[in-house]
Design an enzyme around this catalytic site. Structure first.
Site, mmCIF file in Angstrom:
data_model
loop_
_atom_site.group_PDB
_atom_site.id
_atom_site.type_symbol
_atom_site.label_atom_id
_atom_site.label_comp_id
_atom_site.label_asym_id
_atom_site.label_seq_id
_atom_site.Cartn_x
_atom_site.Cartn_y
_atom_site.Cartn_z
ATOM 1 N N HIS A 195 -1.852 -9.784 -0.561
ATOM 2 C CA HIS A 195 -2.420 -8.966 -1.631
ATOM 3 C C HIS A 195 -2.453 -9.757 -2.935
ATOM 4 O O HIS A 195 -1.746 -10.756 -3.092
ATOM 5 C CB HIS A 195 -1.563 -7.714 -1.851
ATOM 6 C CG HIS A 195 -1.550 -6.790 -0.683
ATOM 7 N ND1 HIS A 195 -0.697 -5.715 -0.581
ATOM 8 C CD2 HIS A 195 -2.297 -6.772 0.455
ATOM 9 C CE1 HIS A 195 -0.916 -5.071 0.547
ATOM 10 N NE2 HIS A 195 -1.878 -5.703 1.201
ATOM 11 N N SER A 255 0.799 -1.225 0.000
ATOM 12 C CA SER A 255 0.000 0.000 0.000
ATOM 13 C C SER A 255 0.829 1.271 0.000
ATOM 14 O O SER A 255 0.329 2.319 -0.425
ATOM 15 C CB SER A 255 -0.939 0.012 1.212
ATOM 16 O OG SER A 255 -1.867 -1.036 1.156
ATOM 17 N N PHE A 273 -10.013 8.663 16.638
ATOM 18 C CA PHE A 273 -11.106 7.953 17.300
ATOM 19 C C PHE A 273 -10.726 6.576 17.847
ATOM 20 O O PHE A 273 -11.576 5.881 18.389
ATOM 21 C CB PHE A 273 -12.276 7.805 16.323
ATOM 22 C CG PHE A 273 -12.799 9.122 15.830
ATOM 23 C CD1 PHE A 273 -13.491 9.965 16.676
ATOM 24 C CD2 PHE A 273 -12.571 9.528 14.525
ATOM 25 C CE1 PHE A 273 -13.974 11.190 16.230
ATOM 26 C CE2 PHE A 273 -13.047 10.748 14.068
ATOM 27 C CZ PHE A 273 -13.746 11.582 14.919
ATOM 28 N N ASP A 325 -5.913 0.543 -4.002
ATOM 29 C CA ASP A 325 -4.456 0.551 -4.114
ATOM 30 C C ASP A 325 -3.943 -0.772 -4.671
ATOM 31 O O ASP A 325 -2.937 -0.830 -5.360
ATOM 32 C CB ASP A 325 -3.801 0.886 -2.777
ATOM 33 C CG ASP A 325 -4.395 0.096 -1.614
ATOM 34 O OD1 ASP A 325 -5.347 -0.683 -1.814
ATOM 35 O OD2 ASP A 325 -3.907 0.270 -0.477
ATOM 36 N N HIS A 326 -4.667 -1.858 -4.366
ATOM 37 C CA HIS A 326 -4.277 -3.182 -4.829
ATOM 38 C C HIS A 326 -5.446 -4.129 -4.611
ATOM 39 O O HIS A 326 -6.469 -3.756 -4.014
ATOM 40 C CB HIS A 326 -3.047 -3.692 -4.063
ATOM 41 C CG HIS A 326 -3.242 -3.659 -2.578
ATOM 42 N ND1 HIS A 326 -4.038 -4.571 -1.900
ATOM 43 C CD2 HIS A 326 -2.774 -2.813 -1.618
ATOM 44 C CE1 HIS A 326 -4.045 -4.289 -0.611
ATOM 45 N NE2 HIS A 326 -3.292 -3.226 -0.407
#
Length: 526
Positions: free
Chosen positions: A484, A122, A293, A383-384
């Protein structure tokens, strides 16, 4: 613009005239009435008409605003499965449903490899999208000549990002992610490091990622920041509101440092860390926002109700960010990441990956409703990919997370699970690599899978509810985490310059479209 409109009108007339002629004559052939009345046929005619009427705006700088949505790990198979799941959640068969971003007028494919890896990570892919330059896996916004982890070299080869260009032009800037805000994708827009892991500490001579965000030298820093990652901003001696200790070893409290940076407008700069703070946020009076958060990543969408302090959903953060940034008359650049799609896949949980993909789609829908195609370029991509597959021959409308149930066309009795050659049923969705099968019932946090050993290979799923939140799919190759995928990913776009993303392009091309449409570079530099 008038020329484009005339060209589109002529194209529409030609296409519709051709369709009319084919419908009446079809050469020497006549189309049967049943063919012409089929909804597939009539829907196709309507789609053709819409395509012929699409407006194209090539003007440089026509996009006042640019919003880049990144579904981390949202490959084509994920999009397809998420589409079906979203449809089935609404009581439909699912296959013919359309996600909001699939309704955007222009689409294409993006090649995702890094300069040193066939299947990417990424950091390198995010860098390509926001700088226009492909680079190595694991590095952020430094070029491919820099060896991973080489601090000195990284200082000599930085890359300028789309967010920095927007900030330099006086535009508003925003980052929204369900991952840590110092994680690879959001960090690519502001940090220049040769190691994506330097989120809270770095070697002598280099700055860690969190520090680079707080001390960003361009303009007056990012205007709207919302995501996870509190621990990277707090000293290890300090605990946050949920009792989680910080990670920093330099003693710095970067949340305090961020507040100090904007001390001259304390009534305009707001730090929030829970749902109550988010709900109480006054858009009109807020100029700078830092919302952290969670200590690490925010929760999966399906698990969000279990958060102690409460977390806003991705679509809620997106809506609030647009409201805040829209106050800037110069426009804005914003990156929105559905970061936990990727994490669901890594844990072998299609349930969490897909439900987070559906939540990203809600965020896109909000952005489409809050902006105009006349002046806002919206891009949705990944991204992938991941090694999740859809297989078997499940009947139409079969639960996407369920076991494969065939129909008469494949010799299976309807509603009976199809059996593999080993006599066991199997699921439509599976993974090539990863931790393998696990069944945690209604558990909605996929990360619990890492606490148990790898269990790859075939299992007897006859008495297992594979649609349950806690079911983790089987994997073929045993690994400590699913990997990935290396295939191309989809890209969908609307607004000025959107048509330029049609076809198959390098991932680095995305930057050039954003820079052209958004007027981020001087014409001589483009």
């Amino acid at each position: 613009m008038i020329r484009n409109m005339l060209t589109a009108a002529l194209a529409t007339a030609t296409l519709l005239g051709t369709c009319h002629s084919m419908g009446e004559a079809g050469g020497d052939m006549q189309l049967p009435a049943s063919q012409r009345s089929s909804h597939w046929f009539t829907d196709g005619e309507k789609t053709l008409q819409r395509a012929a009427e699409r407006q194209i705006n090539n003007k440089r700088g026509a996009a006042k605003n640019v919003i880049l949505f990144v579904g981390d790990g949202m490959g084509i198979s994920t999009v397809t499965a998420a589409r079906i799941l979203a449809g089935q959640q609404q009581g439909l068969a699912g296959e013919d449903y359309q996600l909001s971003f699939e309704q955007l007028p222009f689409a294409g494919l993006i090649k995702t490899y890094n300069t040193n890896q066939q299947t990417p990570d990424s950091a390198g892919t995010a860098t390509a999208m926001v700088t226009g330059v492909k680079t190595k896996a694991g590095v952020l916004s430094v070029d491919e000549t820099v060896a991973r982890g080489d601090c000195a070299a990284s200082l000599e080869h930085p890359l300028t990002t789309a967010l920095e260009l927007a900030e330099g032009l006086g535009k508003g800037t925003g980052l929204v992610s369900t991952a840590r805000i110092t994680h690879a994708t959001p960090a690519s827009t502001y940090a220049k490091v040769p190691e994506r892991g330097w989120e809270y500490r770095a070697p002598e001579g280099c700055k860690d990622i969190a520090t680079q965000l707080v001390e960003m030298p361009v303009g007056d820093g990012v205007d709207v920041i919302m995501g996870g990652g509190r621990r990277n901003f707090l000293p290890k001696e300090v605990k946050d509101l949920e009792g989680q200790a910080g990670k920093r070893e330099d003693g710095r409290n970067l949340i305090d440092a961020w507040k100090a940076r904007y001390a001259d407008r304390t009534d305009k700069a707001l730090y929030i860390e829970d749902q109550n703070g988010f709900d109480a946020l006054d858009v009109a009076s807020t100029e700078k926002l830092l919302g952290l958060f969670a200590s690490s990543h925010m929760r999966y969408e399906a698990d969000r109700h279990n958060d102690v302090a409460g977390e806003p959903a991705l679509h809620e953060m997106t809506a609030k960010a647009i409201d805040l940034l829209d106050k800037n008359e110069q426009g804005y650049f914003m990156l929105v990441e559905g970061g936990r799609i990727d994490h669901g896949h890594h844990a072998g949980s299609a349930f969490n990956a897909l439900t987070d993909a559906v939540e990203l789609d809600r965020a896109v829908k909000v952005a489409m409703e809050k902006t105009s195609a006349e002046d806002t370029l919206i891009i949705v991509t990944a991204d992938h990919s991941h090694v999740m597959t859809m297989a078997g021959y499940p009947t139409r409308g079969n639960p996407i997370l369920g076991k494969v149930v065939g129909n008469d066309s494949h010799g299976h009795a309807e509603k009976s699970p199809a059996l593999a050659a080993d006599g066991k049923p199997y699921t439509t969705i599976g993974y090539t690599t990863g931790l393998g099968h696990a069944d945690y019932g209604n558990k909605t946090d996929a990360d619990v899978r890492y606490g148990d050993p790898v269990d790859s290979g075939r299992k007897d799923l006859s008495n297992v509810d594979t649609t349950a939140p806690g079911f983790h799919q089987e994997s073929l190759v045993p690994l400590g985490s699913e990997t990935h995928g290396g295939e191309d990913v989809g890209i969908w776009a609307r607004g000025p310059g959107a048509h330029l993303l049609s076809g198959t392009n390098e991932q680095s091309f995305i930057f050039h479209v954003m820079a052209h449409a958004g007027g981020l570079l001087e014409s001589g530099e483009e």
